[in-house]
Design a protein around this motif. Sequence first.
Motif, PDB file in Angstrom:
ATOM      1  N   GLN A  61      42.625  38.779  41.366  1.00  0.00           N
ATOM      2  CA  GLN A  61      41.922  39.609  40.386  1.00  0.00           C
ATOM      3  C   GLN A  61      41.901  38.937  39.016  1.00  0.00           C
ATOM      4  OE1 GLN A  61      43.914  42.252  38.155  1.00  0.00           O
ATOM      5  NE2 GLN A  61      42.003  42.434  37.027  1.00  0.00           N
ATOM      6  N   ASN A  62      43.011  38.331  38.617  1.00  0.00           N
ATOM      7  CA  ASN A  62      43.078  37.639  37.331  1.00  0.00           C
ATOM      8  C   ASN A  62      42.170  36.411  37.305  1.00  0.00           C
ATOM      9  OD1 ASN A  62      45.223  38.568  35.158  1.00  0.00           O
ATOM     10  ND2 ASN A  62      46.041  39.105  37.152  1.00  0.00           N
TER      11      ASN A  62
ATOM     12  N   SER B 149      50.616  30.046  40.476  1.00  0.00           N
ATOM     13  CA  SER B 149      50.059  30.818  39.359  1.00  0.00           C
ATOM     14  C   SER B 149      50.301  30.126  38.028  1.00  0.00           C
ATOM     15  CB  SER B 149      50.675  32.223  39.347  1.00  0.00           C
ATOM     16  OG  SER B 149      50.234  32.966  38.233  1.00  0.00           O
TER      17      SER B 149
ATOM     18  N   ARG C 100      46.718  29.199  35.974  1.00  0.00           N
ATOM     19  CA  ARG C 100      46.282  30.115  34.930  1.00  0.00           C
ATOM     20  C   ARG C 100      46.351  29.405  33.584  1.00  0.00           C
ATOM     21  NH1 ARG C 100      49.096  35.899  36.002  1.00  0.00           N
ATOM     22  NH2 ARG C 100      47.780  36.456  34.233  1.00  0.00           N
TER      23      ARG C 100
ATOM     24  N   SER D 234      36.459  43.380  40.292  1.00  0.00           N
ATOM     25  CA  SER D 234      36.216  42.142  39.544  1.00  0.00           C
ATOM     26  C   SER D 234      35.174  41.271  40.243  1.00  0.00           C
ATOM     27  CB  SER D 234      37.520  41.349  39.382  1.00  0.00           C
ATOM     28  OG  SER D 234      38.461  42.067  38.614  1.00  0.00           O
TER      29      SER D 234
ATOM     30  N   TYR E 214      38.602  37.505  36.891  1.00  0.00           N
ATOM     31  CA  TYR E 214      38.328  37.970  35.530  1.00  0.00           C
ATOM     32  C   TYR E 214      38.140  36.794  34.577  1.00  0.00           C
ATOM     33  CZ  TYR E 214      38.990  40.276  31.022  1.00  0.00           C
ATOM     34  OH  TYR E 214      38.825  40.713  29.729  1.00  0.00           O
ATOM     35  N   SER E 215      39.006  35.780  34.693  1.00  0.00           N
ATOM     36  CA  SER E 215      38.967  34.663  33.749  1.00  0.00           C
ATOM     37  C   SER E 215      38.016  33.545  34.182  1.00  0.00           C
ATOM     38  CB  SER E 215      40.378  34.089  33.546  1.00  0.00           C
ATOM     39  OG  SER E 215      40.952  33.692  34.771  1.00  0.00           O
TER      40      SER E 215
END
Length: 325
Positions: free
Chosen positions: A220-221, A178, A182, A263, A224-225
């Motif tokens: 999910q993150n 992660s 990210r 998402s 979204y991004s």
Amino acid sequence: MADGGHEGNRQHPHNLQGLLHMAIEAGNESTTSDQMEQMSEERRQWLQEAMHSAFAGQVDEVQQMKECLQELNTDTSDEDGYDRKESALEFLADLCENLDNASDFCKLGGMELLLNRYLSCPEAELRWRAADLVGTCSQNVPFVQECALCLGAMSKLLQLLDLDSSEQVRIKALFSISCLIREQDAGLAEFVKIDGFSVLMRAMQSDVEKLKIKSAFLLQNLLYSHPEHKGTLCSMGMIQQLVSLLRTEHSPFHEHVLSALCSLVSDFPLGIAECRAPELGFEELLKERCQLIQKQEEFQEELEFCERLLKICFQDTLDDYSMDR
């Protein structure tokens, strides 16, 4: 960043002026920067001497890191030696919460040592601490992220996440992954290239609840991004896999699965079409879940995700569902 690791970055003052400012703020929270500048020379000199005395014995943190690395580079086969290595990794994780220390650790060869030796050592306690330290150093530090990626960190961490026998190692490997993907395009590109989404899918299918939740949260993150990866995920059957997870025994994990599905289908007609496939039985599953949890306060977020998916994917039958309720 990321879950399962060290949060925040400790900011140390790097000179006497910084220490002076810290002392003033600690002694009087109402002191302003203007008041500090107007302080008498006598008072300033007294504080400077006091701070110099207080920090005269302070150990250089770079030197501390060098000593820890020396310990980690030492071969050992006894229990005391393993204990010292665990302590060294733990201490380094604390030091490397500071961004400057994280970069220095990498320059001292620490990242290479972690990736080439400690992520594959026989002792699970050392493996998870090493994986945790990779993430602690990498989060929010582009220089360290690039260094770790160049040393092959992504493939090593994905292998740990996918295959390691220790739950804690797998959780910490996910934390480090992660931290490397990210807000880091090169890390995400490497993750996608070596089929990281498949590994993430398998992590969500494991029997480790914490790992499942963190994997779904990361998915999910990412959706979204980086919505550009929705097509890739649909082509590999991610929607079908996520829906199948909802058919397992009900648990808090399902809230995160539903969030990821929201998402995945938002503003994505192909995803909506897959959700509407009759053989999936997704509409009926969502309606049954709503009936099951609608009066249970602890599942209200899950209920909201179910209702959102019904609205996005099955708008034409939503009125009938509302009447049934």
